[in-house]
Motif scaffolding. Structure first.
Motif, PDB file in Angstrom:
ATOM      1  N   PHE A   1      93.894  17.871  51.471  1.00 59.73           N
ATOM      2  CA  PHE A   1      94.946  17.054  51.977  1.00 59.73           C
ATOM      3  C   PHE A   1      94.318  15.865  52.751  1.00 59.73           C
ATOM      4  O   PHE A   1      95.037  15.039  53.261  1.00 59.73           O
ATOM      5  CB  PHE A   1      95.401  17.701  53.137  1.00 59.73           C
ATOM      6  CG  PHE A   1      94.738  18.391  54.080  1.00 59.73           C
ATOM      7  CD1 PHE A   1      94.261  17.945  55.371  1.00 59.73           C
ATOM      8  CD2 PHE A   1      93.772  19.644  53.954  1.00 59.73           C
ATOM      9  CE1 PHE A   1      93.142  18.229  56.047  1.00 59.73           C
ATOM     10  CE2 PHE A   1      93.112  20.300  54.926  1.00 59.73           C
ATOM     11  CZ  PHE A   1      92.773  19.416  56.040  1.00 59.73           C
ATOM     12  N   LEU A   2      92.869  15.448  52.429  1.00 62.95           N
ATOM     13  CA  LEU A   2      92.390  14.391  53.071  1.00 62.95           C
ATOM     14  C   LEU A   2      92.308  13.439  52.170  1.00 62.95           C
ATOM     15  O   LEU A   2      91.871  12.038  52.450  1.00 62.95           O
ATOM     16  CB  LEU A   2      91.026  14.678  53.557  1.00 62.95           C
ATOM     17  CG  LEU A   2      90.736  15.841  54.775  1.00 62.95           C
ATOM     18  CD1 LEU A   2      89.204  16.122  54.772  1.00 62.95           C
ATOM     19  CD2 LEU A   2      91.326  15.104  55.722  1.00 62.95           C
TER      20      LEU A   2
ATOM     21  N   SER B   1      91.025  25.563  55.906  1.00 61.40           N
ATOM     22  CA  SER B   1      89.987  24.466  55.895  1.00 61.40           C
ATOM     23  C   SER B   1      89.184  24.363  57.271  1.00 61.40           C
ATOM     24  O   SER B   1      88.010  24.189  56.902  1.00 61.40           O
ATOM     25  CB  SER B   1      90.804  23.173  55.429  1.00 61.40           C
ATOM     26  OG  SER B   1      91.445  23.241  54.270  1.00 61.40           O
ATOM     27  N   PHE B   2      90.135  24.374  58.301  1.00 63.85           N
ATOM     28  CA  PHE B   2      89.341  24.352  59.548  1.00 63.85           C
ATOM     29  C   PHE B   2      88.452  25.449  59.827  1.00 63.85           C
ATOM     30  O   PHE B   2      87.619  25.395  60.356  1.00 63.85           O
ATOM     31  CB  PHE B   2      90.378  24.302  60.628  1.00 63.85           C
ATOM     32  CG  PHE B   2      89.529  24.226  61.928  1.00 63.85           C
ATOM     33  CD1 PHE B   2      89.018  23.063  62.612  1.00 63.85           C
ATOM     34  CD2 PHE B   2      89.695  25.357  62.828  1.00 63.85           C
ATOM     35  CE1 PHE B   2      88.347  23.082  63.963  1.00 63.85           C
ATOM     36  CE2 PHE B   2      89.155  25.204  63.931  1.00 63.85           C
ATOM     37  CZ  PHE B   2      88.626  24.243  64.430  1.00 63.85           C
TER      38      PHE B   2
ATOM     39  N   HIS C   1      97.084  25.688  54.741  1.00 62.57           N
ATOM     40  CA  HIS C   1      95.953  25.249  54.139  1.00 62.57           C
ATOM     41  C   HIS C   1      94.875  24.509  55.000  1.00 62.57           C
ATOM     42  O   HIS C   1      93.831  24.622  55.045  1.00 62.57           O
ATOM     43  CB  HIS C   1      96.683  23.966  53.200  1.00 62.57           C
ATOM     44  CG  HIS C   1      95.426  23.364  52.325  1.00 62.57           C
ATOM     45  ND1 HIS C   1      95.222  24.117  51.310  1.00 62.57           N
ATOM     46  CD2 HIS C   1      94.869  22.127  52.315  1.00 62.57           C
ATOM     47  CE1 HIS C   1      94.222  23.258  50.535  1.00 62.57           C
ATOM     48  NE2 HIS C   1      94.290  21.885  51.366  1.00 62.57           N
ATOM     49  N   ARG C   2      95.530  24.001  56.006  1.00 60.94           N
ATOM     50  CA  ARG C   2      94.749  23.177  57.076  1.00 60.94           C
ATOM     51  C   ARG C   2      94.041  24.271  57.903  1.00 60.94           C
ATOM     52  O   ARG C   2      93.000  23.858  58.320  1.00 60.94           O
ATOM     53  CB  ARG C   2      95.642  22.247  57.866  1.00 60.94           C
ATOM     54  CG  ARG C   2      95.857  20.807  57.082  1.00 60.94           C
ATOM     55  CD  ARG C   2      96.711  19.997  57.990  1.00 60.94           C
ATOM     56  NE  ARG C   2      97.000  18.575  57.707  1.00 60.94           N
ATOM     57  CZ  ARG C   2      97.905  18.482  56.667  1.00 60.94           C
ATOM     58  NH1 ARG C   2      98.620  19.254  56.050  1.00 60.94           N
ATOM     59  NH2 ARG C   2      98.054  17.162  56.221  1.00 60.94           N
TER      60      ARG C   2
ATOM     61  N   LEU D   1      88.813  19.925  50.212  1.00 57.38           N
ATOM     62  CA  LEU D   1      89.771  19.509  51.427  1.00 57.38           C
ATOM     63  C   LEU D   1      90.917  18.453  51.054  1.00 57.38           C
ATOM     64  O   LEU D   1      90.707  17.272  51.275  1.00 57.38           O
ATOM     65  CB  LEU D   1      89.314  19.176  52.725  1.00 57.38           C
ATOM     66  CG  LEU D   1      88.350  20.168  53.446  1.00 57.38           C
ATOM     67  CD1 LEU D   1      87.781  19.419  54.581  1.00 57.38           C
ATOM     68  CD2 LEU D   1      88.787  21.372  53.493  1.00 57.38           C
TER      69      LEU D   1
ATOM     70  N   ILE E   1     100.199  21.847  61.521  1.00 59.50           N
ATOM     71  CA  ILE E   1      98.982  22.798  61.065  1.00 59.50           C
ATOM     72  C   ILE E   1      99.557  23.867  60.176  1.00 59.50           C
ATOM     73  O   ILE E   1     100.380  24.666  60.484  1.00 59.50           O
ATOM     74  CB  ILE E   1      98.269  23.402  62.162  1.00 59.50           C
ATOM     75  CG1 ILE E   1      97.622  22.153  62.803  1.00 59.50           C
ATOM     76  CG2 ILE E   1      97.154  24.408  61.716  1.00 59.50           C
ATOM     77  CD1 ILE E   1      96.547  22.768  64.174  1.00 59.50           C
ATOM     78  N   ASP E   2      99.370  23.596  58.936  1.00 60.32           N
ATOM     79  CA  ASP E   2      99.894  24.758  58.016  1.00 60.32           C
ATOM     80  C   ASP E   2      98.822  25.706  57.528  1.00 60.32           C
ATOM     81  O   ASP E   2      97.477  25.637  58.134  1.00 60.32           O
ATOM     82  CB  ASP E   2     100.533  24.052  56.839  1.00 60.32           C
ATOM     83  CG  ASP E   2      99.623  23.053  56.109  1.00 60.32           C
ATOM     84  OD1 ASP E   2      98.448  22.739  56.461  1.00 60.32           O
ATOM     85  OD2 ASP E   2      99.909  22.547  55.051  1.00 60.32           O
TER      86      ASP E   2
END
Length: 177
Positions: free
Chosen positions: A14-15, A137-138, A133-134, A12, A130-131
């Motif tokens: 973006f974290l 991932s979720f 990618h997110r 992930l 929220i894109d």
């Protein structure tokens, strides 16, 4: 479980901006690690102190992390069988200590007001960030969590009692999240 956490944390992307914002996740992982060590301990005070100390340190950045303290207490009573009166007092001291230390060292009492305001204020999430990618991932984490819960429900009789108790604790925390 810890290996899955490391793989998901590594994927992930973006974290990963290195900042103090990542501290709640690290404190959460440390709190769970120490919490699992207190399973059926005769003297769990030190473990409970450290669990709630990590929760409180993480709450300095993300105050809503303190809302998980009752779930940890419930798991300490039911699953871990480690909550004694002394352990309860150690947990309270662990929660209070970082806030008290900050107030004593800086002398800023306004931080305490801002902390309680951020803890009790619930706002509508901003879904515009929220894109894809997110979202992917979720969905990956949610599918893994749900499949793990279903798999555990069907095969829990094959595990040792200690392993079941640890998985019940993770399940309670995951449902609370």
């Amino acid at each position: 479980v810890s290996s899955t956490f490391l793989v998901l944390a590594g994927t992930l992307t973006f974290l990963h901006p290195l900042s103090y914002d990542y501290m709640p996740e690290v404190c959460w992982a440390a709190a769970l690690m120490v919490f699992f060590m207190c399973y059926q301990k005769h003297l769990p005070q030190a473990y409970m102190f450290h669990v709630f100390l990590f929760l409180s340190i993480g709450a300095m950045v993300f105050p809503k992390m303190l809302l998980f303290a009752p779930f940890f207490m419930f798991s300490a009573i039911v699953q871990m069988r480690a909550l004694t009166p002394r352990a309860f007092m150690a947990a309270l001291i662990g929660i209070i200590l970082p806030l008290a230390a900050y107030l004593i060292l800086t002398g800023e009492s306004t931080m305490l007001y801002g902390f309680w305001e951020r803890l009790t204020r619930f706002t509508q999430p901003d879904y515009t960030v929220i894109d894809e990618h997110r979202l992917v991932s979720f969905a990956t984490v949610a599918i893994l969590a749900i499949s793990a819960m279903v798999h555990f429900a069907y095969t829990k009789f094959n595990d040792k009692i200690r392993t079941r108790m640890l998985y019940y604790t993770i399940l309670i925390e995951e449902l609370a999240i």
